[in-house]
Design an enzyme around this catalytic site. Structure first.
Site, PDB file in Angstrom:
ATOM      1  N   GLY A  58      14.176   6.855  33.619  1.00  0.00           N
ATOM      2  CA  GLY A  58      15.520   7.041  33.059  1.00  0.00           C
ATOM      3  C   GLY A  58      16.565   7.190  34.151  1.00  0.00           C
ATOM      4  N   GLU A 110       6.484  18.535  31.760  1.00  0.00           N
ATOM      5  CA  GLU A 110       6.043  17.817  30.560  1.00  0.00           C
ATOM      6  C   GLU A 110       4.659  17.229  30.820  1.00  0.00           C
ATOM      7  OE1 GLU A 110       7.832  13.934  29.563  1.00  0.00           O
ATOM      8  OE2 GLU A 110       8.017  14.673  27.507  1.00  0.00           O
ATOM      9  N   GLY A 146      12.210   6.937  27.376  1.00  0.00           N
ATOM     10  CA  GLY A 146      11.049   6.983  28.260  1.00  0.00           C
ATOM     11  C   GLY A 146      11.116   8.188  29.172  1.00  0.00           C
ATOM     12  N   SER A 147      10.474   8.056  30.326  1.00  0.00           N
ATOM     13  CA  SER A 147      10.335   9.197  31.234  1.00  0.00           C
ATOM     14  C   SER A 147      11.635   9.463  31.995  1.00  0.00           C
ATOM     15  CB  SER A 147       9.220   8.910  32.235  1.00  0.00           C
ATOM     16  OG  SER A 147       9.575   7.781  33.015  1.00  0.00           O
ATOM     17  N   CYS A 207       7.723  13.323  22.834  1.00  0.00           N
ATOM     18  CA  CYS A 207       8.789  13.906  23.652  1.00  0.00           C
ATOM     19  C   CYS A 207       9.138  15.280  23.085  1.00  0.00           C
ATOM     20  CB  CYS A 207       9.997  12.999  23.641  1.00  0.00           C
ATOM     21  SG  CYS A 207      10.478  12.505  21.975  1.00  0.00           S
TER      22      CYS A 207
HETATM   23  P1  NAD Z   1       8.137   5.197  31.069  1.00  0.00           P
HETATM   24  O1  NAD Z   1       9.444   5.690  31.535  1.00  0.00           O
HETATM   25  O2  NAD Z   1       7.042   5.051  32.040  1.00  0.00           O
HETATM   26  O3  NAD Z   1       8.315   3.748  30.387  1.00  0.00           O
HETATM   27  C1  NAD Z   1       9.271   3.511  29.383  1.00  0.00           C
HETATM   28  C2  NAD Z   1       9.655   2.041  29.405  1.00  0.00           C
HETATM   29  O4  NAD Z   1      10.331   1.765  30.643  1.00  0.00           O
HETATM   30  C3  NAD Z   1       8.480   1.083  29.335  1.00  0.00           C
HETATM   31  O5  NAD Z   1       8.830  -0.017  28.522  1.00  0.00           O
HETATM   32  C4  NAD Z   1       8.312   0.644  30.788  1.00  0.00           C
HETATM   33  O6  NAD Z   1       7.718  -0.619  30.954  1.00  0.00           O
HETATM   34  C5  NAD Z   1       9.758   0.603  31.247  1.00  0.00           C
HETATM   35  N1  NAD Z   1       9.931   0.704  32.708  1.00  0.00           N
HETATM   36  C6  NAD Z   1       9.054   1.163  33.634  1.00  0.00           C
HETATM   37  N2  NAD Z   1       9.611   1.118  34.863  1.00  0.00           N
HETATM   38  C7  NAD Z   1      10.862   0.621  34.708  1.00  0.00           C
HETATM   39  C8  NAD Z   1      11.938   0.360  35.603  1.00  0.00           C
HETATM   40  N3  NAD Z   1      11.839   0.584  36.910  1.00  0.00           N
HETATM   41  N4  NAD Z   1      13.103  -0.122  35.078  1.00  0.00           N
HETATM   42  C9  NAD Z   1      13.242  -0.327  33.756  1.00  0.00           C
HETATM   43  N5  NAD Z   1      12.247  -0.116  32.867  1.00  0.00           N
HETATM   44  C10 NAD Z   1      11.068   0.362  33.334  1.00  0.00           C
HETATM   45  O7  NAD Z   1       7.719   6.152  29.845  1.00  0.00           O
HETATM   46  P2  NAD Z   1       6.387   6.118  28.983  1.00  0.00           P
HETATM   47  O8  NAD Z   1       5.266   6.641  29.794  1.00  0.00           O
HETATM   48  O9  NAD Z   1       6.247   4.779  28.341  1.00  0.00           O
HETATM   49  O10 NAD Z   1       6.769   7.166  27.816  1.00  0.00           O
HETATM   50  C11 NAD Z   1       6.605   8.539  27.948  1.00  0.00           C
HETATM   51  C12 NAD Z   1       7.928   9.230  28.218  1.00  0.00           C
HETATM   52  O11 NAD Z   1       8.889   8.866  27.232  1.00  0.00           O
HETATM   53  C13 NAD Z   1       7.822  10.741  28.134  1.00  0.00           C
HETATM   54  O12 NAD Z   1       8.528  11.341  29.196  1.00  0.00           O
HETATM   55  C14 NAD Z   1       8.495  11.070  26.806  1.00  0.00           C
HETATM   56  O13 NAD Z   1       9.007  12.372  26.724  1.00  0.00           O
HETATM   57  C15 NAD Z   1       9.559  10.033  26.743  1.00  0.00           C
HETATM   58  N6  NAD Z   1       9.986   9.824  25.351  1.00  0.00           N
HETATM   59  C16 NAD Z   1      11.201  10.339  24.952  1.00  0.00           C
HETATM   60  C17 NAD Z   1      11.615  10.202  23.617  1.00  0.00           C
HETATM   61  C18 NAD Z   1      12.923  10.784  23.145  1.00  0.00           C
HETATM   62  O14 NAD Z   1      13.355  10.430  22.047  1.00  0.00           O
HETATM   63  N7  NAD Z   1      13.592  11.651  23.887  1.00  0.00           N
HETATM   64  C19 NAD Z   1      10.802   9.524  22.702  1.00  0.00           C
HETATM   65  C20 NAD Z   1       9.587   9.019  23.141  1.00  0.00           C
HETATM   66  C21 NAD Z   1       9.193   9.174  24.470  1.00  0.00           C
END
Ligand code: NAD
Length: 476
Positions: A231, A379, A226-227, A282
């Site tokens: 992260g 990004e 995720g973001s 990503c």
């Molecule tokens: P996000 O970080 O907002 O959410 C990812 C997940 O985390 C979701 O399931 C969300 O509900 C959960 N989440 C949200 N807040 C949280 C918290 N406080 N504690 C634990 N979990 C929580 O990301 P997004 O908007 O869903 O996805 C986009 C991002 O993901 C982009 O930055 C993208 O680059 C990244 N991404 C990376 C890869 C990779 O392989 N490197 C692949 C796909 C997406």
């Protein structure tokens, strides 16, 4: 939908505070609702995964492989429904939804093979000192939490579930609240296959549910995609609890085009790298570095190619690019268009939302973007490409590496020696040479610098769910 959570082999109703509304991004209309899992339900999911761990860890590798092959086969049997759901909830064009499904199937099939090879991983270790023997034993890391985003829901979850189950771990998966329906298939398949209760659990929810999982002291590891913002919160919890974490985070990747390329061929690679999944990757190669000698031939061709793309609803039209998946993402991309106008960037095409219902934007190209522009460094996660020119190979490498991220890169050159040299010099986890972003299960996935920690796919993906134990015996 009422029973949207799969805990201890049963489908249960959510008892959390959040209501999750699921939308079709092509018209912005909701088509499903569900209640999030509560913190207590996250506790239950972790507890049942803990109970299931000892017997799943002892299951023979052959049996685990059979379950994984069952997942691959069952995904195939649900083909039409899963493609339709990705088109409806993610806004993916049909051919992209098909490729995602095939990727998930290939991932389960691949880790079935690796599961069968597990016994061969345990081996004697020769010692220089006489009088002792030593052997390694690879064990499952334990109960793992898996938190994933919405852009490739079937795929990202498969990349975590398949190696975790192959290694003998039990899991609690939290899909994204934007696409909570697609991964339900994994729970349904577990049911169909008779996977022992508690081995695979799915809890849906927003940040509160994700935080309940990532802060849970009953996990042995957390794997997050995720973001960077979330992260780093996940990593803080892991550091407090002193436990391992895999992070697959964001990117701002470069595509480097040298003078000796065929400009039409280069345009194909560039367009695919920024418009696949409407740029919500990503790995989007969103920074184009183009050598001086080809820039004037390439940029007009690129503009024409982006303008030719058919953007529309995958459900009703034959399209090359669908909408952005969520309204939040659409607003975010629109805010970057506004920033570009404020910064006075030179927009060759796009730079605006489509004048129709749904969360559509035009594929966008900015030329000669200054290095200090926010659009060059941040990004965006949409079909927004920023271009800069370079003179020498050294300058291209320095500019490509000048980023806080390090996920992927693409190098385009007819001089293969140079392309390989540049690939070696790039500070990223994966480089393509003269290619679209083909991802094979046997290769690794993951980034350097701010793009994350650890690797998925290949044997490295399996190793992420294994713990090495050594047994040393004194012969005396
Ligand atoms: P996000 O970080 O907002 O959410 C990812 C997940 O985390 C979701 O399931 C969300 O509900 C959960 N989440 C949200 N807040 C949280 C918290 N406080 N504690 C634990 N979990 C929580 O990301 P997004 O908007 O869903 O996805 C986009 C991002 O993901 C982009 O930055 C993208 O680059 C990244 N991404 C990376 C890869 C990779 O392989 N490197 C692949 C796909 C997406």
């Amino acid at each position: 939908m009422t029973t949207a959570h799969y805990i201890d082999g049963r489908w249960v109703e959510g008892q959390g505070n959040d209501c999750i509304v699921v939308h079709n991004p092509a018209d912005g209309r909701p088509f499903a609702e569900l209640l999030a899992a509560s913190t207590v339900q996250v506790d239950q999911a972790v507890a049942t995964a803990r109970r299931a761990l000892p017997s799943w860890a002892r299951v023979s590798p052959g049996t685990r492989a059979a379950y994984l092959r069952g997942f691959a086969e069952q995904l195939g049997q649900r083909r039409d429904a899963l493609i339709a759901l990705q088109m409806r909830n993610n806004g993916k064009p049909r051919h992209e939804a098909e490729i995602d499904l095939d990727d998930a199937i290939a991932t389960f099939a691949y880790y079935a093979e690796l599961a069968e090879q597990l016994p061969a991983q345990n081996r004697d270790v020769p010692l220089a000192v006489p009088g002792f023997t030593a052997r390694t034993r690879l064990e499952p890391v334990g109960v793992v939490g898996l938190i994933v985003p919405w852009n490739f829901p079937l795929v990202t979850s498969a990349w975590k579930l398949a190696p975790a189950l192959a290694a003998g771990c039990t899991v609690v998966l939290k899909p994204s609240e934007v696409t909570p329906l697609i991964e339900q298939a994994y729970g349904q398949i577990a049911d169909t296959l008779g996977l022992p209760a508690g081995v695979l659990n799915i809890v849906n929810g927003k940040a509160e549910t994700g935080a309940a999982l990532s802060n849970h002291n009953g996990l042995d590891k957390l794997s997050f995609t995720g973001s960077n913002n979330v992260g780093s919160q996940v990593m803080r919890s892991a550091s407090t609890l002193c436990r391992p974490v895999t992070l697959e985070l964001g990117g701002k990747s470069a595509i480097v085009v040298f003078d000796d390329c065929d400009p039409d061929q280069a345009v194909e690679w560039i367009v695919a790298g920024i418009t696949w999944n409407a740029g919500q990757m990503c790995s989007a190669t969103s920074r184009l570095l183009v050598q001086d000698g080809i820039a004037d031939a390439l940029l007009p061709r690129l503009q024409v190619a982006l303008e030719k793309l058919r953007v529309g609803s995958p459900l009703t039209e034959d399209v090359d690019m669908g909408p952005l998946t969520s309204q939040a993402q659409w607003l975010k991309v629109a805010s970057y268009f506004a920033t570009a106008r404020e910064e006075g960037l030179q927009c060759l095409t796009g730079g605006k939302a489509l004048d129709r219902d749904g969360w559509f934007v035009n594929p966008t190209l900015y030329a000669d973007v200054p290095k200090d522009s926010r659009l060059w460094s941040e990004e965006i996660f949409g079909p927004v490409l920023c271009a800069r020119r370079f003179a020498s190979e050294a300058e291209a490498i320095a500019e490509a590496n000048d980023s806080r991220f390090g996920l992927v890169a693409t190098v385009c050159s007819a001089d293969l020696e140079r392309a390989e040299r540049v690939a070696d010099a790039l500070e990223v986890g994966h480089v393509w040479i003269n290619s679209v972003q083909a991802v094979f299960v046997e290769t690794s996935w993951g980034g350097t610098k701010g793009s994350g920690i650890g690797r998925e796919l290949g044997p490295w993906g399996l190793a992420g769910y294994q713990s090495v134990k050594h047994v040393t015996r004194c012969l005396g």
